[in-house]
Structures are given as C-alpha cells and as structure tokens.
Write an enzyme that holds these catalytic residues in place. Structure first.
Site, PDB file in Angstrom:
ATOM      1  N   ILE A  12       0.839  -1.207   0.000  1.00 17.67           N
ATOM      2  CA  ILE A  12       0.000   0.000   0.000  1.00 17.67           C
ATOM      3  C   ILE A  12       0.874   1.258   0.000  1.00 17.67           C
ATOM      4  O   ILE A  12       0.725   2.123  -0.876  1.00 17.67           O
ATOM      5  CB  ILE A  12      -0.978  -0.031   1.213  1.00 17.67           C
ATOM      6  CG1 ILE A  12      -1.909  -1.257   1.102  1.00 17.67           C
ATOM      7  CG2 ILE A  12      -1.767   1.266   1.323  1.00 17.67           C
ATOM      8  CD1 ILE A  12      -2.733  -1.353  -0.165  1.00 17.67           C
ATOM      9  N   HIS A  49      -7.675 -11.177  -6.486  1.00 19.56           N
ATOM     10  CA  HIS A  49      -9.095 -11.554  -6.379  1.00 19.56           C
ATOM     11  C   HIS A  49      -9.911 -10.807  -7.423  1.00 19.56           C
ATOM     12  O   HIS A  49      -9.619  -9.648  -7.744  1.00 19.56           O
ATOM     13  CB  HIS A  49      -9.627 -11.213  -4.987  1.00 19.56           C
ATOM     14  CG  HIS A  49      -9.020 -12.051  -3.904  1.00 19.56           C
ATOM     15  ND1 HIS A  49      -9.309 -13.381  -3.750  1.00 19.56           N
ATOM     16  CD2 HIS A  49      -8.119 -11.742  -2.938  1.00 19.56           C
ATOM     17  CE1 HIS A  49      -8.612 -13.868  -2.729  1.00 19.56           C
ATOM     18  NE2 HIS A  49      -7.883 -12.892  -2.214  1.00 19.56           N
ATOM     19  N   ILE A 336      -6.159  -2.640   6.031  1.00 18.56           N
ATOM     20  CA  ILE A 336      -6.091  -3.176   4.659  1.00 18.56           C
ATOM     21  C   ILE A 336      -5.757  -4.668   4.738  1.00 18.56           C
ATOM     22  O   ILE A 336      -4.617  -5.088   4.556  1.00 18.56           O
ATOM     23  CB  ILE A 336      -5.071  -2.394   3.786  1.00 18.56           C
ATOM     24  CG1 ILE A 336      -5.301  -0.876   3.899  1.00 18.56           C
ATOM     25  CG2 ILE A 336      -5.159  -2.850   2.331  1.00 18.56           C
ATOM     26  CD1 ILE A 336      -6.635  -0.361   3.368  1.00 18.56           C
ATOM     27  N   SER A 338      -7.121  -8.690   3.478  1.00 16.63           N
ATOM     28  CA  SER A 338      -7.464  -9.216   2.159  1.00 16.63           C
ATOM     29  C   SER A 338      -8.816  -8.636   1.732  1.00 16.63           C
ATOM     30  O   SER A 338      -9.713  -8.514   2.571  1.00 16.63           O
ATOM     31  CB  SER A 338      -7.550 -10.744   2.223  1.00 16.63           C
ATOM     32  OG  SER A 338      -7.715 -11.254   0.935  1.00 16.63           O
ATOM     33  N   CYS A 406      18.486 -25.053  -7.648  1.00 16.61           N
ATOM     34  CA  CYS A 406      17.058 -25.412  -7.680  1.00 16.61           C
ATOM     35  C   CYS A 406      16.291 -24.495  -8.633  1.00 16.61           C
ATOM     36  O   CYS A 406      15.487 -24.941  -9.429  1.00 16.61           O
ATOM     37  CB  CYS A 406      16.446 -25.290  -6.292  1.00 16.61           C
ATOM     38  SG  CYS A 406      17.259 -26.226  -5.017  1.00 16.61           S
ATOM     39  N   CYS A 441      16.080 -27.007  -1.910  1.00 19.37           N
ATOM     40  CA  CYS A 441      17.095 -27.053  -0.841  1.00 19.37           C
ATOM     41  C   CYS A 441      16.968 -25.870   0.115  1.00 19.37           C
ATOM     42  O   CYS A 441      17.678 -25.797   1.107  1.00 19.37           O
ATOM     43  CB  CYS A 441      18.499 -27.163  -1.420  1.00 19.37           C
ATOM     44  SG  CYS A 441      19.277 -25.594  -1.818  1.00 19.37           S
ATOM     45  N   CYS A 446      22.766 -22.248  -2.064  1.00 16.34           N
ATOM     46  CA  CYS A 446      23.036 -20.898  -2.573  1.00 16.34           C
ATOM     47  C   CYS A 446      23.309 -19.854  -1.478  1.00 16.34           C
ATOM     48  O   CYS A 446      23.879 -18.804  -1.757  1.00 16.34           O
ATOM     49  CB  CYS A 446      21.877 -20.416  -3.450  1.00 16.34           C
ATOM     50  SG  CYS A 446      20.314 -20.369  -2.575  1.00 16.34           S
TER      51      CYS A 446
HETATM   52  C1  LIG Z   1      -2.500 -14.665   5.343  1.00 18.46           C
HETATM   53  C2  LIG Z   1      -2.838 -13.567   4.387  1.00 18.46           C
HETATM   54  C3  LIG Z   1      -3.340 -13.864   3.132  1.00 18.46           C
HETATM   55  C4  LIG Z   1      -3.663 -12.830   2.246  1.00 18.46           C
HETATM   56  N1  LIG Z   1      -4.033 -13.137   0.963  1.00 18.46           N
HETATM   57  C5  LIG Z   1      -4.315 -12.139   0.092  1.00 18.46           C
HETATM   58  C6  LIG Z   1      -4.611 -12.420  -1.248  1.00 18.46           C
HETATM   59  O1  LIG Z   1      -4.512 -13.551  -1.706  1.00 18.46           O
HETATM   60  N2  LIG Z   1      -4.976 -11.398  -2.054  1.00 18.46           N
HETATM   61  C7  LIG Z   1      -5.088 -10.126  -1.594  1.00 18.46           C
HETATM   62  O2  LIG Z   1      -5.510  -9.263  -2.352  1.00 18.46           O
HETATM   63  N3  LIG Z   1      -4.737  -9.814  -0.332  1.00 18.46           N
HETATM   64  C8  LIG Z   1      -4.341 -10.787   0.510  1.00 18.46           C
HETATM   65  N4  LIG Z   1      -3.965 -10.494   1.782  1.00 18.46           N
HETATM   66  C9  LIG Z   1      -3.988  -9.111   2.222  1.00 18.46           C
HETATM   67  C10 LIG Z   1      -2.760  -8.343   1.763  1.00 18.46           C
HETATM   68  O3  LIG Z   1      -1.589  -9.099   1.938  1.00 18.46           O
HETATM   69  C11 LIG Z   1      -2.706  -7.052   2.567  1.00 18.46           C
HETATM   70  O4  LIG Z   1      -3.937  -6.401   2.434  1.00 18.46           O
HETATM   71  C12 LIG Z   1      -1.610  -6.112   2.111  1.00 18.46           C
HETATM   72  O5  LIG Z   1      -0.388  -6.773   1.995  1.00 18.46           O
HETATM   73  C13 LIG Z   1      -1.511  -4.961   3.097  1.00 18.46           C
HETATM   74  O6  LIG Z   1      -0.464  -4.139   2.714  1.00 18.46           O
HETATM   75  P1  LIG Z   1       0.028  -2.965   3.658  1.00 18.46           P
HETATM   76  O7  LIG Z   1       1.044  -2.235   2.900  1.00 18.46           O
HETATM   77  O8  LIG Z   1      -1.157  -2.227   4.181  1.00 18.46           O
HETATM   78  O9  LIG Z   1       0.622  -3.705   4.933  1.00 18.46           O
HETATM   79  P2  LIG Z   1       2.087  -4.322   5.183  1.00 18.46           P
HETATM   80  O10 LIG Z   1       2.556  -5.107   4.035  1.00 18.46           O
HETATM   81  O11 LIG Z   1       2.014  -5.029   6.496  1.00 18.46           O
HETATM   82  O12 LIG Z   1       3.000  -3.041   5.283  1.00 18.46           O
HETATM   83  C14 LIG Z   1       2.991  -2.171   6.384  1.00 18.46           C
HETATM   84  C15 LIG Z   1       4.418  -1.710   6.580  1.00 18.46           C
HETATM   85  O13 LIG Z   1       4.458  -0.711   7.582  1.00 18.46           O
HETATM   86  C16 LIG Z   1       5.658  -0.864   8.303  1.00 18.46           C
HETATM   87  N5  LIG Z   1       5.501  -0.194   9.602  1.00 18.46           N
HETATM   88  C17 LIG Z   1       4.648  -0.516  10.604  1.00 18.46           C
HETATM   89  N6  LIG Z   1       4.793   0.332  11.626  1.00 18.46           N
HETATM   90  C18 LIG Z   1       5.771   1.217  11.281  1.00 18.46           C
HETATM   91  C19 LIG Z   1       6.371   2.330  11.928  1.00 18.46           C
HETATM   92  N7  LIG Z   1       6.012   2.704  13.157  1.00 18.46           N
HETATM   93  N8  LIG Z   1       7.343   3.017  11.260  1.00 18.46           N
HETATM   94  C20 LIG Z   1       7.734   2.657  10.011  1.00 18.46           C
HETATM   95  N9  LIG Z   1       7.190   1.591   9.368  1.00 18.46           N
HETATM   96  C21 LIG Z   1       6.221   0.888   9.985  1.00 18.46           C
HETATM   97  C22 LIG Z   1       5.801  -2.376   8.416  1.00 18.46           C
HETATM   98  O14 LIG Z   1       7.126  -2.776   8.730  1.00 18.46           O
HETATM   99  C23 LIG Z   1       5.340  -2.830   7.046  1.00 18.46           C
HETATM  100  O15 LIG Z   1       6.409  -2.983   6.136  1.00 18.46           O
HETATM  101  C24 LIG Z   1      -3.565 -11.493   2.667  1.00 18.46           C
HETATM  102  C25 LIG Z   1      -3.027 -11.201   3.919  1.00 18.46           C
HETATM  103  C26 LIG Z   1      -2.619 -12.222   4.758  1.00 18.46           C
HETATM  104  C27 LIG Z   1      -1.955 -11.889   6.046  1.00 18.46           C
END
Ligand SMILES: Cc1cc2nc3c(=O)[nH]c(=O)nc-3n(C[C@H](O)[C@H](O)[C@H](O)COP(=O)(O)OP(=O)(O)OC[C@H]3O[C@@H](n4cnc5c(N)ncnc54)[C@H](O)[C@@H]3O)c2cc1C
Length: 482
Positions: A12, A49, A336, A338, A406, A441, A446
C-alpha cells in the site's frame, strides 16, 4: 520540509508512493524494517481476487473490483510476474451450494464476471479436485501475482521517479502544529526527525498505533494470522486455477493455488492472535489447514512440501478498509486486510485523489514531466531459450555462473538487482527479488554464495550480513584465521 511522509513500505505505501511520484512533490517513505514488503505484503496467498466475494457496498468490494484490472496493468508496466489463471470456488454439499448461489448474486451486485460449473465441467478443467465436489463458481478475472517482486518493483519505480525511501526507520511519534494557518507535522523516528505537510499512514498491523499518534482512537487493529504449506514445483498442470473453499465468517477460507512459479500454496488458516509480529506456524493449525484443503483436493501431495510460513492480516474493528483524510492533512489507509493486494492500485488511486483534492487548497501541484511508469525489465534467464542465454552470457559471463541450482539463478541476475535503486541488503532481500533460496534445498546450496556476493558488493564483513530482519546474522564470528 517534505510535502508528504508515507509511513510503511508494504504494497500500500509503495503503491501510494509510486502514484504520488507522478507529481513534483517531495515525498519520503519511512519503513521500520530493512527491506520493503516484509509485512503482510510478503506473506499472503498472492491472489488477484476478482471481487465477487466482498460484501456489496463496502470499500473492500469497490477497491477490489476497480483494483483487479489496475493491478494487471501495473504488473505489465513494472515487469512483475502475474497470471490471469482464474479462480474456482467449490461446493461439496447442499449447504455450500446455497453459499455459492449467494456468491453468484454478490458477483452480479459487484459487477464481476462469473460462471457456475457442474461436476463434468469442473473435472474437465481440474482433474485433481475432490471427488465430493457438486458445483463450482468460476471467476475468470482472478489471477496470481509474485507479491515480493510487486512491492520491490513499485518502490523501485517510485524511487526512480524521485521518491526517497529510508529503511530501518521506525516512526515513534508524530506531532501536529500550525504555522501561518498551514498544518504541518514533525515525524520522529528512532534515528531522526522530519517536517512534513502531510502524513499518510500505511503501517499495516500498526496503523491504529500511528493513527493514535495524531487522532483520537476510532478503530483498532485485530491481528489475524494465516498459516500455509508451500509445495515445490513438481507439475505445472496439477492445479491450474486457484481453488477456494466457500467462505465462512473467518474469511475466504483455505485455498489450493499455483504460484507464478508453479509452486503450490495450501492455506491459510485464520486465527486472531495477540502478538502483531508473530509469524510462527503451529502443528495443530496446519493440521486444520490440511483437513480443510481435503475439501478441495483429495490427495494434496505433501511429499513435495518445502516450507511453511504465516502472515498477519490487519483486520480493522469495522472489518472494512479505512481510506480517508481523518484530520487535516493526515490520511489513514488502514485495516487493509485481504483483498488488499488485489485492491492496492485502486487504493493508491483513491489516496492520490484525496491528496490532490486536499493539497489544491494549500498549493499548486505540478506534474512530474519525467515520470516513467515502467521499470527496467529483470533479466529472467529462466524464461530464455538456450540460444538467447548463450548470447547473454557472451555479453556478461556472470550470467553463466549458476549460484542457485534449484531455481537456476545466476550471479549476474543477483548483481543486476543489487545495482537497482531499491536493492536488497539481506539474503532474504535477494531471495525476494530473484529467487535463490526458494527451491527444494531452501538455500542450503546458494545461501553462502549469496552471502559472498553481498559481502563483496557492499564491502562488508560476513558477520554483518543478516538473513532477514536486523540481528538475524548467520555468521557470528570467525573460527579460523584464514
Ligand atoms: C495470510 C494472508 C493472506 C492474504 N491473501 C491475500 C490475497 O490472496 N490477495 C489479496 O488481495 N490480499 C491478501 N492479503 C492481504 C494483503 O496481503 C494485505 O492487504 C496487504 O499486503 C496490506 O499491505 P500494507 O502495505 O497495508 O501492509 P504491510 O505489508 O504489512 O506493510 C505495512 C508496513 O508498515 C511498516 N511499519 C509498521 N509500523 C511502522 C512504523 N512505526 N514506522 C515505520 N514503518 C512501519 C511495516 O514494517 C510494514 O512494512 C492477505 C493477507 C494475509 C496476512
């Protein structure tokens, strides 16, 4: 003074950064980890999705439906692997057929293409599915993406277009102040402090904590963990679509799906946990995953299992996405869960529009004339013919030195990603970008070679190289002098 600080470099934060790089803005992304995409964005099912499942009228439904074609487009622009394989939700009894019919209704309400399939059609498309199956719902626009490559590429492109990224900087406090009736913020990290006109909160499971640094609490994040099995790539025709169980109140349920490299994913579970950072896996939970996967495929070949992993969903207390300028110049992009990956490009567009609307009241935004939505394609030796490989190796002999047997990855491909604007600093970072360590592996062959390449590239000692998170050193000290 920055125009905007984005907290978090998951899919995001990185997508928003890329969208804002279309303008002449001074944008900084702060990420607490030592790489992008190490939160939920790097530990999920990787499904694009279609949008048939979210409740009509919710932000999740709106963003998913809009986001599906936008994500395919972004993957094409950024040379990120994505495949439009389609998904099939299976119903094995009368009760599940009823749920499937509800999903068909939802598909219509959400404006998503679907087709109901009978047993014969299902077995023709997927011969290995469970013999119990009675009916299926095909969503032809669903697909799979390489989530690691996606986040890396989004941020690489944002940086190439002028965004700054600071890794290893955790936001620990934010204070708002007004100067000549202009709002601005001081963002304090573990290393430094910065002044900015806007803050965008994309902190995943910590988004409620970041919100509370500035605003009253109006939502909380309830972390929900999902655990998986990963199978090696043994037969790229075993399962061709993403197969879903019918959803339950715990979410979309267990799936069996190919990945973009024809590994297979089996999972995820769905359990609330206390510790937002806990990505452990537990035998009892994985047994439950196996039990549920049987309702999709009778005999999942677990003899090909190469690893287990888990990711944590940022479930908000209202169970929907929160995308809004909550208070002046502070934009929340929270809860945010899934389908956040599938929705990422629509969410970034929504945030871009909120930002432009708000910023136009305080200043003029000019377009960045040098903005380029494309990034330099990866080398991908694996996808080349023998003749093409030989030609490339003649030009760059390092492409002829295979360091991962691999996955057949060469030293030249690792050096290529090390020389980009969003390079890896860890062994896991290299793995996420070019795949050494993803195979049977699991890095046994690697890992030490990747370590040598990192050591030489950064001119550091082996004891300074992390596997992943800060402190995850592999070599503690020298045991011999040579
Ligand atoms: C098990 C699982 C299955 C899923 N399957 C799907 C799927 O198949 N399809 C789909 O569309 N979605 C799926 N999702 C949802 C999707 O992965 C998430 O909606 C998406 O990755 C959220 O992105 P994000 O950037 O909001 O969060 P994140 O990827 O968690 O990023 C947030 C970032 O903020 C950083 N952060 C937090 N606090 C601080 C701070 N204080 N200072 C600086 N940095 C900070 C963290 O280190 C992290 O890197 C799934 C999620 C999970 C857990």
């Amino acid at each position: 003074m920055f125009d905007c600080i984005i907290v978090g470099a998951g899919v995001i934060g990185s997508s928003i950064a890329r969208n804002l790089s279309k303008y002449k803005l001074n944008v900084l992304v702060l990420e607490k980890e030592n790489d992008v995409g190490d939160g939920a964005s790097g530990a999920n099912s990787a499904i694009i999705h279609s949008g048939y499942d979210p409740k009509p009228g919710t932000l999740k439904a709106k963003m998913n439906v809009l986001g599906n074609p936008l994500l395919y487009k972004a993957c094409e622009e950024l040379d990120v692997e994505a495949k439009n394989v389609g998904s099939i939700t299976l119903a094995n009894n009368e009760e599940e057929i009823e749920i499937l019919m509800d999903l068909a209704k939802r598909s219509e309400q959400n404006g998503v293409a679907y087709q109901l399939l009978n047993r014969d059609q299902l077995f023709e498309m997927e011969p290995n599915i469970t013999k119990q199956v009675k009916m299926g719902l095909l969503a032809p626009t669903a697909g799979i993406v390489n989530p690691f490559e996606l986040v890396v590429a989004l941020m690489e492109n944002a940086i190439d277009n002028g965004v700054q990224l600071h890794l290893n900087e955790e936001v620990i406090a934010i204070s708002r102040h007004e100067e000549d009736s202009n709002v601005c913020f001081t963002v304090q990290t573990n290393k430094d402090s910065y002044e900015t006109k806007y803050v965008i909160n994309a902190a995943g499971v910590y988004s409620d904590k970041i919100n509370e640094m500035v605003n009253d609490r109006f939502f909380t994040i309830n972390p929900r963990r999902g655990e998986y099995f990963v199978l090696d790539h043994f037969n790229n025709q075993y399962i061709k679509h993403t197969l879903f169980n019918v959803p339950t109140d715990k979410g979309k349920g267990v799936l069996v799906s190919p990945t973009t490299h024809y590994n297979y994913l089996v999972g995820p579970s769905s359990d609330f946990i206390e510790d937002r950072d806990s990505v452990a896996t537990e035998k009892e939970i994985l047994d439950e995953v196996k039990f549920n996967a049987k309702r999709l495929v009778d005999n999942v070949p677990y003899q090909y299992q190469i690893r287990c992993f888990s990711g944590v969903r940022a479930v908000s207390s209202n169970n929907d996405f929160i995308i809004e300028e909550t208070s002046k110049h502070f934009i929340n992009v929270a809860g945010i869960q899934s389908p956040g990956l599938a929705s990422s490009q629509a969410i970034a567009l929504e945030v871009e529009n909120i930002f432009l609307g708000s910023y136009s009241q305080v200043g003029v935004i000019e377009k960045n004339e040098n903005y380029n939505p494309r990034r330099r394609p990866l080398i991908r030796l694996n996808n080349k013919t023998l003749e093409e490989r030989q030609e490339l190796i003649k030009q760059n002999p390092k492409l002829g030195r295979i360091i991962c047997r691999c996955e057949q990855i060469s030293e030249g491909e690792v050096l290529d990603v090390l020389n980009r604007s969003n390079p890896p600093h860890t062994i896991k970072g290299v793995k996420k970008r070019v795949r050494p360590g993803f195979g049977k592996c699991q890095g046994g062959f690697c890992e030490s070679l990747v370590m040598q390449i990192l050591q030489k590239h950064y001119g550091i000692d082996k004891t300074e190289i992390n596997y992943g998170k800060e402190g995850s050193y592999i070599v503690k000290c020298k045991t011999k002098n040579n």
